[in-house]
Design a protein around this motif. Sequence first.
Motif, PDB file in Angstrom:
ATOM      1  N   LYS A  48       0.908  -1.385   0.120  1.00  0.00           N
ATOM      2  CA  LYS A  48       0.106   0.024   0.108  1.00  0.00           C
ATOM      3  C   LYS A  48       0.887   1.063  -0.021  1.00  0.00           C
ATOM      4  O   LYS A  48       1.664   1.266   0.741  1.00  0.00           O
ATOM      5  CB  LYS A  48      -1.013   0.190   1.267  1.00  0.00           C
ATOM      6  CG  LYS A  48      -1.944   1.180   1.185  1.00  0.00           C
ATOM      7  CD  LYS A  48      -2.817   1.185   2.485  1.00  0.00           C
ATOM      8  CE  LYS A  48      -3.962   2.364   2.448  1.00  0.00           C
ATOM      9  NZ  LYS A  48      -4.600   2.130   3.362  1.00  0.00           N
ATOM     10  N   SER A  50       0.429   4.999   0.279  1.00  0.00           N
ATOM     11  CA  SER A  50      -0.402   6.100   0.786  1.00  0.00           C
ATOM     12  C   SER A  50      -0.562   7.389  -0.265  1.00  0.00           C
ATOM     13  O   SER A  50       0.404   7.507  -0.912  1.00  0.00           O
ATOM     14  CB  SER A  50       0.115   6.616   1.941  1.00  0.00           C
ATOM     15  OG  SER A  50      -0.778   7.673   2.422  1.00  0.00           O
ATOM     16  N   SER A  51      -1.737   7.551  -0.676  1.00  0.00           N
ATOM     17  CA  SER A  51      -2.034   8.625  -1.475  1.00  0.00           C
ATOM     18  C   SER A  51      -1.843   8.180  -3.228  1.00  0.00           C
ATOM     19  O   SER A  51      -2.017   8.932  -3.931  1.00  0.00           O
ATOM     20  CB  SER A  51      -1.556  10.025  -1.295  1.00  0.00           C
ATOM     21  OG  SER A  51      -1.805  10.377   0.063  1.00  0.00           O
ATOM     22  N   GLY A  53      -1.823   4.175  -4.064  1.00  0.00           N
ATOM     23  CA  GLY A  53      -2.805   2.951  -4.618  1.00  0.00           C
ATOM     24  C   GLY A  53      -2.319   1.849  -3.682  1.00  0.00           C
ATOM     25  O   GLY A  53      -1.167   1.665  -3.005  1.00  0.00           O
ATOM     26  N   SER A  54      -2.960   0.417  -3.965  1.00  0.00           N
ATOM     27  CA  SER A  54      -2.485  -0.620  -3.416  1.00  0.00           C
ATOM     28  C   SER A  54      -1.994  -1.905  -4.121  1.00  0.00           C
ATOM     29  O   SER A  54      -2.889  -1.847  -5.566  1.00  0.00           O
ATOM     30  CB  SER A  54      -3.319  -1.145  -2.361  1.00  0.00           C
ATOM     31  OG  SER A  54      -3.861  -0.387  -1.361  1.00  0.00           O
ATOM     32  N   SER A  87      -5.915   4.653  -5.057  1.00  0.00           N
ATOM     33  CA  SER A  87      -6.486   5.190  -3.756  1.00  0.00           C
ATOM     34  C   SER A  87      -7.614   6.503  -4.199  1.00  0.00           C
ATOM     35  O   SER A  87      -7.475   6.793  -5.466  1.00  0.00           O
ATOM     36  CB  SER A  87      -5.328   6.060  -3.138  1.00  0.00           C
ATOM     37  OG  SER A  87      -4.973   7.241  -3.690  1.00  0.00           O
TER      38      SER A  87
END
Length: 108
Positions: A48, A50-51, A53-54, A87
């Motif tokens: 992941k 942050s800001s 996606g995963s 995200s």
Amino acid sequence: MSGKTITRADLAEAVYKRVGLSRTESSALVESVLGHITDCVVRGEAVKLSSFGSFVVRPKGERLGRNPKTGEEVPISPRRVLVFKASNVLKKKINDALTSDGSAGAAG
């Protein structure tokens, strides 16, 4: 869409220009980050960012497919697939860019 593909070299060049590392160090940094992400997803771990996606590895079971030329049913063996889920922050930036480009009203 512009159709441009961003390569590892492009990423390394961006790091070189913005961070101030040498080109060699920038390339090594990009390779290290991508290598770490690769190692994690190969082990089946979710990554992941942050800001952004995963990245998630999902199992797909065996199923029947069809050869489009012959219509013959063919078994598709089980496998793991890599899925990227953007995200909400990234989705918003993409859609904001679409509306600011004057492309509002496009299907999607």
